[in-house]
Design a protein around this motif. Sequence first.
Motif, short mmCIF file in Angstrom:
data_model
loop_
_atom_site.label_atom_id
_atom_site.label_comp_id
_atom_site.label_asym_id
_atom_site.label_seq_id
_atom_site.Cartn_x
_atom_site.Cartn_y
_atom_site.Cartn_z
N VAL A 65 -3.19 6.73 6.67
CA VAL A 65 -4.47 6.13 7.05
C VAL A 65 -5.53 6.27 5.96
O VAL A 65 -6.64 5.77 6.12
N ASP A 66 -5.21 6.91 4.87
CA ASP A 66 -6.16 7.06 3.77
C ASP A 66 -6.15 5.76 2.94
O ASP A 66 -5.15 5.42 2.30
N SER A 67 -7.26 5.05 2.97
CA SER A 67 -7.34 3.73 2.32
C SER A 67 -6.98 3.78 0.84
O SER A 67 -6.29 2.88 0.35
N ARG A 72 -3.11 2.37 -3.33
CA ARG A 72 -2.30 2.71 -4.51
C ARG A 72 -0.82 2.46 -4.25
O ARG A 72 -0.11 1.91 -5.11
N GLU A 73 -0.34 2.85 -3.07
CA GLU A 73 1.07 2.64 -2.74
C GLU A 73 1.38 1.16 -2.60
O GLU A 73 2.44 0.70 -3.06
N ALA A 74 0.48 0.40 -2.02
CA ALA A 74 0.69 -1.04 -1.88
C ALA A 74 0.77 -1.69 -3.25
O ALA A 74 1.66 -2.52 -3.51
N GLU A 75 -0.12 -1.31 -4.13
CA GLU A 75 -0.11 -1.87 -5.48
C GLU A 75 1.18 -1.49 -6.22
O GLU A 75 1.82 -2.32 -6.85
N ARG A 76 1.57 -0.22 -6.10
CA ARG A 76 2.78 0.27 -6.76
C ARG A 76 4.02 -0.48 -6.27
O ARG A 76 4.91 -0.80 -7.05
N SER A 77 4.06 -0.77 -4.98
CA SER A 77 5.25 -1.40 -4.41
C SER A 77 5.15 -2.92 -4.31
O SER A 77 6.05 -3.57 -3.78
N GLY A 78 4.04 -3.49 -4.81
CA GLY A 78 3.90 -4.94 -4.82
C GLY A 78 3.55 -5.56 -3.49
O GLY A 78 3.76 -6.75 -3.28
N LYS A 79 3.00 -4.77 -2.58
CA LYS A 79 2.61 -5.29 -1.26
C LYS A 79 1.17 -5.80 -1.32
O LYS A 79 0.42 -5.47 -2.22
N ASP A 80 0.80 -6.56 -0.31
CA ASP A 80 -0.55 -7.08 -0.19
C ASP A 80 -1.49 -5.91 0.12
O ASP A 80 -1.43 -5.33 1.21
N ILE A 81 -2.35 -5.57 -0.82
CA ILE A 81 -3.20 -4.39 -0.70
C ILE A 81 -4.13 -4.50 0.50
O ILE A 81 -4.24 -3.56 1.30
N GLU A 82 -4.80 -5.63 0.63
CA GLU A 82 -5.76 -5.79 1.74
C GLU A 82 -5.05 -5.71 3.09
O GLU A 82 -5.57 -5.11 4.04
N ALA A 83 -3.87 -6.30 3.19
CA ALA A 83 -3.12 -6.25 4.45
C ALA A 83 -2.71 -4.82 4.78
O ALA A 83 -2.81 -4.38 5.94
N GLU A 84 -2.26 -4.08 3.78
CA GLU A 84 -1.85 -2.70 4.01
C GLU A 84 -3.04 -1.82 4.41
O GLU A 84 -2.91 -0.95 5.28
N LEU A 87 -3.77 -2.62 8.00
CA LEU A 87 -2.78 -1.96 8.87
C LEU A 87 -3.10 -0.48 9.03
O LEU A 87 -2.98 0.08 10.13
N ALA A 88 -3.51 0.17 7.95
CA ALA A 88 -3.90 1.59 8.03
C ALA A 88 -5.12 1.77 8.92
O ALA A 88 -5.19 2.71 9.71
N ARG A 89 -6.09 0.86 8.80
CA ARG A 89 -7.29 0.93 9.65
C ARG A 89 -6.91 0.76 11.13
O ARG A 89 -7.39 1.50 11.98
N ILE A 90 -6.01 -0.16 11.40
CA ILE A 90 -5.56 -0.39 12.78
C ILE A 90 -4.83 0.85 13.30
O ILE A 90 -5.04 1.28 14.43
#
Length: 139
Positions: A65-67, A72-84, A87-90
Amino acid sequence: MPTRRPSPLPAEILIAKTAVQNRTDTAHAVVNEIAVMRQGLEPSTPPPDGLGNLPLLVLTAGNLVDSDLVAREAERSGKDIEAEIELARIQRAEQDDLARLSINSRHIVVKNSGHFIMQDQADQFVGIVSEFADSLARQ
C-alpha cells in the motif's frame, strides 16, 4: 518489491513450519479458505453489516500500500504505474473498511512487509498481536 530476505526464524522452526505447510490437512484448510473467499466474492453474498464489539486486528502489508514502493515496482516490472498506485489505494481503503466493521478494532500498516507479515516482520508481528491480546485481557 524488495527482495525477500532470509527468515530470521531458527532452522528448527523453519523445518517445523515447512512440515506443517506440507501436511494434507493444511492443504484442505487452504482449499476451504479459498472456497469461503469465493463465496464472499459472489455478488449475491451481502457484506457483513458489522461485527459489533468483536475484537478485530487488521494488519496491512506496508509494501502493498506504500505508493512510492508500488510505483517503483510497477516501473521496474513494466506495469501501468498509475493503475498500480490506484490498486494500492483501493486495497488500503478496503483494509480501513474492514477495520471499521468492529468498534473494538485496530488497523496497523506494517512497514517493510509483504503478504506474509508474520515472516517479513516477525518481531513486530509478535509484538503487535501480543499487545492487542494484552489489551483484550485488560478489558
